[in-house]
Design a protein around this motif. Structure first.
Motif, PDB file in Angstrom:
ATOM      1  N   LEU A   4       0.827  -1.208   0.000  1.00 34.45           N
ATOM      2  CA  LEU A   4       0.000   0.000   0.000  1.00 34.45           C
ATOM      3  C   LEU A   4       0.861   1.259   0.000  1.00 34.45           C
ATOM      4  O   LEU A   4       0.541   2.240  -0.684  1.00 34.45           O
ATOM      5  CB  LEU A   4      -0.941  -0.009   1.197  1.00 34.45           C
ATOM      6  N   GLY A   5       1.946   1.247   0.774  1.00 34.28           N
ATOM      7  CA  GLY A   5       2.833   2.407   0.781  1.00 34.28           C
ATOM      8  C   GLY A   5       3.443   2.657  -0.585  1.00 34.28           C
ATOM      9  O   GLY A   5       3.497   3.809  -1.057  1.00 34.28           O
ATOM     10  N   ALA A   6       3.887   1.573  -1.248  1.00 30.18           N
ATOM     11  CA  ALA A   6       4.470   1.725  -2.579  1.00 30.18           C
ATOM     12  C   ALA A   6       3.423   2.183  -3.589  1.00 30.18           C
ATOM     13  O   ALA A   6       3.710   3.024  -4.458  1.00 30.18           O
ATOM     14  CB  ALA A   6       5.087   0.392  -3.022  1.00 30.18           C
ATOM     15  N   PHE A   7       2.224   1.655  -3.480  1.00 35.70           N
ATOM     16  CA  PHE A   7       1.166   2.040  -4.434  1.00 35.70           C
ATOM     17  C   PHE A   7       0.795   3.512  -4.286  1.00 35.70           C
ATOM     18  O   PHE A   7       0.616   4.223  -5.280  1.00 35.70           O
ATOM     19  CB  PHE A   7      -0.068   1.159  -4.228  1.00 35.70           C
ATOM     20  N   ARG A   8       0.670   3.983  -3.054  1.00 47.81           N
ATOM     21  CA  ARG A   8       0.275   5.381  -2.839  1.00 47.81           C
ATOM     22  C   ARG A   8       1.294   6.343  -3.417  1.00 47.81           C
ATOM     23  O   ARG A   8       0.931   7.417  -3.920  1.00 47.81           O
ATOM     24  CB  ARG A   8       0.076   5.618  -1.340  1.00 47.81           C
ATOM     25  N   GLY A  25       2.927  -0.895 -11.502  1.00 46.07           N
ATOM     26  CA  GLY A  25       3.112  -2.319 -11.235  1.00 46.07           C
ATOM     27  C   GLY A  25       4.570  -2.687 -11.035  1.00 46.07           C
ATOM     28  O   GLY A  25       4.910  -3.503 -10.166  1.00 46.07           O
ATOM     29  N   ALA A  26       5.470  -2.074 -11.833  1.00 42.88           N
ATOM     30  CA  ALA A  26       6.893  -2.370 -11.695  1.00 42.88           C
ATOM     31  C   ALA A  26       7.419  -1.911 -10.335  1.00 42.88           C
ATOM     32  O   ALA A  26       8.233  -2.604  -9.710  1.00 42.88           O
ATOM     33  CB  ALA A  26       7.668  -1.685 -12.823  1.00 42.88           C
ATOM     34  N   LEU A  75       2.816 -10.545  -7.518  1.00 44.00           N
ATOM     35  CA  LEU A  75       3.877  -9.619  -7.143  1.00 44.00           C
ATOM     36  C   LEU A  75       4.848 -10.304  -6.179  1.00 44.00           C
ATOM     37  O   LEU A  75       4.434 -11.002  -5.256  1.00 44.00           O
ATOM     38  CB  LEU A  75       3.281  -8.387  -6.472  1.00 44.00           C
ATOM     39  N   GLY A  76       6.138 -10.107  -6.423  1.00 44.35           N
ATOM     40  CA  GLY A  76       7.162 -10.688  -5.570  1.00 44.35           C
ATOM     41  C   GLY A  76       7.797 -11.933  -6.134  1.00 44.35           C
ATOM     42  O   GLY A  76       8.782 -12.432  -5.575  1.00 44.35           O
ATOM     43  N   PRO A 119       5.739 -14.799 -17.467  1.00 41.05           N
ATOM     44  CA  PRO A 119       5.291 -13.658 -18.274  1.00 41.05           C
ATOM     45  C   PRO A 119       5.132 -12.390 -17.446  1.00 41.05           C
ATOM     46  O   PRO A 119       4.785 -12.446 -16.263  1.00 41.05           O
ATOM     47  CB  PRO A 119       3.942 -14.131 -18.829  1.00 41.05           C
ATOM     48  N   GLU A 120       5.403 -11.248 -18.049  1.00 44.21           N
ATOM     49  CA  GLU A 120       5.196  -9.977 -17.390  1.00 44.21           C
ATOM     50  C   GLU A 120       3.724  -9.581 -17.472  1.00 44.21           C
ATOM     51  O   GLU A 120       3.008  -9.985 -18.385  1.00 44.21           O
ATOM     52  CB  GLU A 120       6.058  -8.891 -18.044  1.00 44.21           C
ATOM     53  N   ALA A 121       3.313  -8.780 -16.506  1.00 43.38           N
ATOM     54  CA  ALA A 121       1.940  -8.273 -16.528  1.00 43.38           C
ATOM     55  C   ALA A 121       1.810  -7.239 -17.647  1.00 43.38           C
ATOM     56  O   ALA A 121       2.612  -6.307 -17.732  1.00 43.38           O
ATOM     57  CB  ALA A 121       1.587  -7.647 -15.188  1.00 43.38           C
ATOM     58  N   LYS A 122       0.819  -7.432 -18.507  1.00 43.30           N
ATOM     59  CA  LYS A 122       0.591  -6.505 -19.612  1.00 43.30           C
ATOM     60  C   LYS A 122      -0.778  -5.854 -19.457  1.00 43.30           C
ATOM     61  O   LYS A 122      -1.766  -6.526 -19.181  1.00 43.30           O
ATOM     62  CB  LYS A 122       0.668  -7.242 -20.942  1.00 43.30           C
ATOM     63  N   PRO A 123      -0.828  -4.538 -19.605  1.00 46.03           N
ATOM     64  CA  PRO A 123      -2.107  -3.846 -19.437  1.00 46.03           C
ATOM     65  C   PRO A 123      -3.096  -4.215 -20.534  1.00 46.03           C
ATOM     66  O   PRO A 123      -2.713  -4.452 -21.685  1.00 46.03           O
ATOM     67  CB  PRO A 123      -1.715  -2.371 -19.500  1.00 46.03           C
ATOM     68  N   PHE A 124      -4.361  -4.291 -20.159  1.00 51.38           N
ATOM     69  CA  PHE A 124      -5.425  -4.496 -21.138  1.00 51.38           C
ATOM     70  C   PHE A 124      -6.579  -3.563 -20.793  1.00 51.38           C
ATOM     71  O   PHE A 124      -6.801  -3.229 -19.632  1.00 51.38           O
ATOM     72  CB  PHE A 124      -5.880  -5.955 -21.202  1.00 51.38           C
TER      73      PHE A 124
END
Length: 358
Positions: free
Chosen positions: A187-191, A204-205, A265-266, A273-278
């Motif tokens: 949460l800290g990283a996301f904010r 995400g990275a 994550l982690g 595979p990497e997460a790709k936006p859709f």
């Protein structure tokens, strides 16, 4: 706000010491001293020590001693040892009851302190989401599987940025304080990243690096990130998380999934595979529900999973908070008891232009 009425069960327990002593006295008077029930007067202070404070226990113990003395004199038991033995029994049990009441009071005070700290931690870790952001109306629900707990391994957050409203719902591996610590890192990283990064992939990275440093490839978090844009589009990044539910204005349902799921994550150090936006269309009148697997993996008595697509009709309730509350109540009824896993839900509604802010 009206005061709460005492629960019937608590009222019965409060009167149990006096009821017990009265019953013993009545039987002793009717059956006579030969039955030998006089020492049972000590049940009064014994029960009082379990349900009352030490002052109340001492008062009940005093009444028990007076009752024992009166019955012993009436039965003529002080001419022999039986009367003194009964008095000693009542006095001993009263002392033990007072000690038990004192220790229970201390434990309750400690528990109240722990609950207070948990509530503060909850407000810091899982802050209330904004109810309205532009044309979006939001509501959140969190149900912990741990009795008396307010926080756990599930997480959610909403951040309004110039690039759109960014959201996250995630589920940390494991339970307990370790899971809470990892949730705090995410949460800290996301904010921070939600404000700094120009696109959702950058967010995400940042989360991947934060969880990777925290867990050294041992801990992981399934998560779904979303960015609601002003052009009637929502962008998703899915890290091994259950697909979101999109309810269209006409009531039809969609569970959009990526072409290929990324690892949670982690776990990037393990490859994959990497997460790709859709992107998915999200227009006025539509609803978006992000949730954790504590919702879809809840089972009933027969072992069947919670049928979220069938229950999505509950989201048609006009008020967003009431709609999510109805869905949560239905989930708990379906489980027929406490949930076996934490369950978090975040509901986002794209209001019609004709709707008010309420």
């Amino acid at each position: 706000m009206t005061g709460e009425r005492p629960q019937p069960r608590h009222a019965v327990l409060s009167w149990l010491p006096l009821i017990t002593m009265s019953a013993v006295a009545l039987v002793d008077l009717v059956a006579g001293p030969s039955v030998g029930l006089l020492p049972l007067v000590s049940l009064g202070p014994a029960f009082s020590g379990l349900v009352g404070g030490w002052r109340r226990t001492a008062l009940v113990g005093g009444l028990a001693l007076l009752l024992c003395l009166a019955l012993g004199m009436y039965d003529g038991l002080f001419a022999e040892r039986r009367g003194f033995t009964a008095m000693a029994s009542v006095a001993g049990v009263t002392g033990a009851g007072i000690a038990a009441a004192v220790m229970r009071g201390r434990r309750e005070a400690e528990l109240a302190g722990v609950r207070s700290i948990a509530e503060v931690a909850q407000r810091v870790l899982l802050r209330p989401v904004p109810l309205n952001v532009g044309s979006l109306r939001m509501a959140v629900s969190y149900t912990s599987a741990v009795a008396e707990a307010h926080i756990g391994g599930d997480l959610y957050e909403v951040v309004a940025t110039p690039r759109g409203v960014r959201l996250i719902v995630g589920d940390v591996q494991g339970k307990g304080l370790a899971a809470v610590e990892t949730a705090a890192v995410v949460l800290g990283a996301f904010r921070e990243a939600a404000h700094d990064e120009p696109d959702l992939g950058g967010v995400g990275a940042r989360l991947e690096r934060s969880v990777g440093r925290e867990g050294d490839g041992e801990k992981f978090v399934t998560a779904i990130l979303a960015e609601v844009r002003s052009d009637h589009q929502v962008v998703f990044l899915n890290y091994g998380h259950p697909p979101p539910l999109v309810m269209r204005r006409d009531g039809s349902l969609d569970f959009p999934e990526p072409a290929e799921y990324a690892l949670p994550l982690g776990l990037a150090v393990h490859g994959g595979p990497e997460a790709k936006p859709f992107t998915v269309r999200f227009a006025p009148g539509d609803q978006l529900l992000l949730y954790t697997d504590g919702v879809t993996e809840t089972r009933d008595a027969r072992g069947d999973f919670y049928p979220l697509p069938d229950r999505a009709v509950l989201l048609k309730e006009p008020d967003a908070r009431q709609a999510l509350e109805r869905l949560r109540d239905d989930l708990i009824r379906y489980a027929e008891g406490p949930l076996h896993d934490d369950a978090a839900m975040l509901l986002v509604r794209y209001r019609e232009h004709s709707e008010g802010a309420a």
